[in-house]
Design an enzyme around this catalytic site. Structure first.
Site, PDB file in Angstrom:
ATOM      1  N   HIS A  34     -18.064 -12.406   1.233  1.00  0.00           N
ATOM      2  CA  HIS A  34     -16.791 -12.007   0.607  1.00  0.00           C
ATOM      3  C   HIS A  34     -16.968 -10.626  -0.006  1.00  0.00           C
ATOM      4  O   HIS A  34     -18.047 -10.296  -0.508  1.00  0.00           O
ATOM      5  CB  HIS A  34     -16.390 -13.028  -0.467  1.00  0.00           C
ATOM      6  CG  HIS A  34     -15.006 -12.795  -0.971  1.00  0.00           C
ATOM      7  ND1 HIS A  34     -14.722 -11.831  -1.922  1.00  0.00           N
ATOM      8  CD2 HIS A  34     -13.821 -13.349  -0.635  1.00  0.00           C
ATOM      9  CE1 HIS A  34     -13.411 -11.816  -2.140  1.00  0.00           C
ATOM     10  NE2 HIS A  34     -12.843 -12.735  -1.370  1.00  0.00           N
ATOM     11  N   SER A  65      -3.746 -11.207  -0.494  1.00  0.00           N
ATOM     12  CA  SER A  65      -2.369 -11.326  -0.996  1.00  0.00           C
ATOM     13  C   SER A  65      -1.449 -12.159  -0.096  1.00  0.00           C
ATOM     14  O   SER A  65      -0.262 -11.850   0.047  1.00  0.00           O
ATOM     15  CB  SER A  65      -1.766  -9.929  -1.235  1.00  0.00           C
ATOM     16  OG  SER A  65      -2.476  -9.258  -2.260  1.00  0.00           O
ATOM     17  N   GLY A 111      -6.662 -16.492  -1.952  1.00  0.00           N
ATOM     18  CA  GLY A 111      -7.268 -16.524  -3.281  1.00  0.00           C
ATOM     19  C   GLY A 111      -6.278 -17.063  -4.296  1.00  0.00           C
ATOM     20  O   GLY A 111      -6.070 -18.276  -4.426  1.00  0.00           O
ATOM     21  N   GLY A 112      -5.610 -16.145  -5.010  1.00  0.00           N
ATOM     22  CA  GLY A 112      -4.710 -16.508  -6.106  1.00  0.00           C
ATOM     23  C   GLY A 112      -3.715 -17.619  -5.777  1.00  0.00           C
ATOM     24  O   GLY A 112      -3.529 -18.553  -6.569  1.00  0.00           O
ATOM     25  N   GLU A 154     -16.156  -9.432  -2.709  1.00  0.00           N
ATOM     26  CA  GLU A 154     -16.612  -9.440  -4.115  1.00  0.00           C
ATOM     27  C   GLU A 154     -18.131  -9.642  -4.193  1.00  0.00           C
ATOM     28  O   GLU A 154     -18.774  -9.142  -5.111  1.00  0.00           O
ATOM     29  CB  GLU A 154     -15.833 -10.504  -4.909  1.00  0.00           C
ATOM     30  CG  GLU A 154     -14.403 -10.033  -5.175  1.00  0.00           C
ATOM     31  CD  GLU A 154     -13.356 -11.128  -5.255  1.00  0.00           C
ATOM     32  OE1 GLU A 154     -13.712 -12.301  -5.442  1.00  0.00           O
ATOM     33  OE2 GLU A 154     -12.157 -10.792  -5.102  1.00  0.00           O
ATOM     34  N   GLY A 157      -5.858  -9.478  -4.020  1.00  0.00           N
ATOM     35  CA  GLY A 157      -5.380  -9.588  -5.400  1.00  0.00           C
ATOM     36  C   GLY A 157      -4.430  -8.475  -5.835  1.00  0.00           C
ATOM     37  O   GLY A 157      -4.147  -8.330  -7.021  1.00  0.00           O
ATOM     38  N   ASN A 176      -9.761 -20.013  -1.580  1.00  0.00           N
ATOM     39  CA  ASN A 176     -10.952 -19.562  -2.297  1.00  0.00           C
ATOM     40  C   ASN A 176     -10.597 -19.499  -3.778  1.00  0.00           C
ATOM     41  O   ASN A 176      -9.862 -18.620  -4.206  1.00  0.00           O
ATOM     42  CB  ASN A 176     -11.336 -18.174  -1.762  1.00  0.00           C
ATOM     43  CG  ASN A 176     -12.443 -17.523  -2.556  1.00  0.00           C
ATOM     44  OD1 ASN A 176     -13.099 -18.173  -3.387  1.00  0.00           O
ATOM     45  ND2 ASN A 176     -12.669 -16.238  -2.322  1.00  0.00           N
ATOM     46  N   TRP A 177     -11.132 -20.442  -4.545  1.00  0.00           N
ATOM     47  CA  TRP A 177     -10.767 -20.512  -5.977  1.00  0.00           C
ATOM     48  C   TRP A 177     -11.534 -19.512  -6.824  1.00  0.00           C
ATOM     49  O   TRP A 177     -11.261 -19.356  -8.009  1.00  0.00           O
ATOM     50  CB  TRP A 177     -10.974 -21.947  -6.495  1.00  0.00           C
ATOM     51  CG  TRP A 177      -9.807 -22.846  -6.194  1.00  0.00           C
ATOM     52  CD1 TRP A 177      -8.895 -22.679  -5.172  1.00  0.00           C
ATOM     53  CD2 TRP A 177      -9.388 -24.010  -6.915  1.00  0.00           C
ATOM     54  NE1 TRP A 177      -7.950 -23.680  -5.214  1.00  0.00           N
ATOM     55  CE2 TRP A 177      -8.236 -24.512  -6.276  1.00  0.00           C
ATOM     56  CE3 TRP A 177      -9.887 -24.698  -8.018  1.00  0.00           C
ATOM     57  CZ2 TRP A 177      -7.559 -25.651  -6.723  1.00  0.00           C
ATOM     58  CZ3 TRP A 177      -9.228 -25.844  -8.461  1.00  0.00           C
ATOM     59  CH2 TRP A 177      -8.070 -26.309  -7.819  1.00  0.00           C
ATOM     60  N   LYS A 178     -12.533 -18.859  -6.233  1.00  0.00           N
ATOM     61  CA  LYS A 178     -13.338 -17.868  -6.969  1.00  0.00           C
ATOM     62  C   LYS A 178     -13.835 -18.489  -8.288  1.00  0.00           C
ATOM     63  O   LYS A 178     -14.123 -19.683  -8.327  1.00  0.00           O
ATOM     64  CB  LYS A 178     -12.526 -16.592  -7.192  1.00  0.00           C
ATOM     65  CG  LYS A 178     -11.922 -16.060  -5.888  1.00  0.00           C
ATOM     66  CD  LYS A 178     -11.341 -14.682  -5.989  1.00  0.00           C
ATOM     67  CE  LYS A 178     -10.785 -14.269  -4.641  1.00  0.00           C
ATOM     68  NZ  LYS A 178     -10.278 -12.912  -4.593  1.00  0.00           N
ATOM     69  N   GLU A 192     -10.356  -9.539   5.668  1.00  0.00           N
ATOM     70  CA  GLU A 192      -9.720  -9.327   4.370  1.00  0.00           C
ATOM     71  C   GLU A 192      -9.812  -7.853   3.980  1.00  0.00           C
ATOM     72  O   GLU A 192     -10.864  -7.410   3.469  1.00  0.00           O
ATOM     73  CB  GLU A 192     -10.418 -10.159   3.297  1.00  0.00           C
ATOM     74  CG  GLU A 192     -10.422 -11.649   3.573  1.00  0.00           C
ATOM     75  CD  GLU A 192     -10.659 -12.447   2.298  1.00  0.00           C
ATOM     76  OE1 GLU A 192      -9.763 -13.182   1.899  1.00  0.00           O
ATOM     77  OE2 GLU A 192     -11.739 -12.295   1.698  1.00  0.00           O
TER      78      GLU A 192
HETATM   79  P1  PGA Z   1      -5.993 -13.076  -2.833  1.00  0.00           P
HETATM   80  O1  PGA Z   1      -7.571 -13.181  -2.494  1.00  0.00           O
HETATM   81  O2  PGA Z   1      -5.283 -14.057  -1.943  1.00  0.00           O
HETATM   82  O3  PGA Z   1      -5.898 -13.403  -4.290  1.00  0.00           O
HETATM   83  O4  PGA Z   1      -5.589 -11.669  -2.523  1.00  0.00           O
HETATM   84  C1  PGA Z   1      -8.027 -13.396  -1.191  1.00  0.00           C
HETATM   85  C2  PGA Z   1      -9.510 -13.512  -1.170  1.00  0.00           C
HETATM   86  O5  PGA Z   1     -10.194 -12.787  -1.913  1.00  0.00           O
HETATM   87  O6  PGA Z   1     -10.070 -14.334  -0.402  1.00  0.00           O
END
Ligand code: PGA
Length: 243
Positions: free
Chosen positions: A91, A203, A224-225, A93, A164, A9-11, A158
């Site tokens: 998600h 993470s 994500g990251g 967010e 993050g 997920n590149w957000k 998640e």
């Molecule tokens: P992260 O994000 O791997 O940066 O913790 C995961 C996500 O939000 O899907």
């Protein structure tokens, strides 16, 4: 057996020049026995589907309606039209910053299925719920409210406090949660529930991926990251393929 899935997920990250990272991920995916999905920002969907043929591409959100006067939104049909095969819905967010509840998430998942996209439905507890011993109950409630009647879905667990932050639940906590999710999906969908891929997210890094993937009901990760750079994501894909 559920399909093993490494999803990125590149957000709100990535420019056209970053397609080269995606191409490296795509090349590596060709050799591996797992499915790779990258969900770049909408601006990169066109080039991602054009230049990265060994991976599947997904959106990060969709509107519940197929079209209409919804400025700034994108529909599942539009994502499919761009060559996407998946879409993330719910998600944390989106749930936090856009006030999306499980009813909206379910409507989005249904819209995705109607557009021939597979929804990656995200759920996860807050730190407070984890600390008070209510994590499984909170996640179960989210799942019951967010999943559609059609079992063509992917579930991503998640924990919000792990996204993050570099902090992840213990291996035992991951196993307990994923086992509970599997039981709930099986109760809801019968034998089809046993085939649904359940991803862990929050993470995930090359250093912790192998241990996370060794849990029985962890069928992959939503990253994500660490999905932004091929040097980080490819080792995670490899760990999954080996698991
Ligand atoms: P992260 O994000 O791997 O940066 O913790 C995961 C996500 O939000 O899907």
């Amino acid at each position: 057996m559920p399909t093993k899935i490494a999803a990125g997920n590149w957000k709100m990250n990535g420019q056209q020049t970053d397609i080269s990272e995606l191409q490296l991920i795509s090349k590596a995916a060709d050799q591996l026995d797992c499915r790779t999905i990258i969900c770049p920002p909408t601006t990169l969907l066109g080039n991602a589907t054009k230049f990265c043929n060994e991976i599947f591409i997904g959106g990060q959100d969709c509107h519940p309606k197929p079209s209409g006067a919804y400025t700034g939104d994108i529909s599942a049909n539009m994502l499919a039209d761009m060559g996407a095969s998946y879409v993330i819905v719910g998600h944390s967010e989106r749930r936090t910053y856009h006030g999306e509840n499980s009813t909206i998430v379910k409507a989005k998942a249904e819209a995705a299925i109607a557009a021939d996209l597979k929804p990656i439905i995200c759920v996860g507890e807050k730190l407070q719920q984890r600390e008070s011993g209510d994590a499984i109950e909170a996640v179960s409630l989210q799942i019951k409210g967010s999943i559609p009647t059609n079992s063509e879905i992917i579930l991503a667990y998640e924990p919000i406090w792990a996204i993050g932050t570099g902090v992840i639940p213990s291996f035992k906590e991951i196993c307990q949660m994923h086992d509970a999710i599997r039981a709930l999906l099986t109760k809801n969908y019968g034998s089809s529930g046993q085939k649904i891929s359940i991803l862990y997210g929050g993470s995930v890094k090359p250093s912790n991926a192998a241990e996370i993937f060794s849990a029985t009901n962890v069928n992959g990760a939503l990253v994500g990251g660490a999905s932004l750079k091929s040097a980080d994501f490819i080792p995670i894909m490899r760990a999954l393929a080996k698991s």
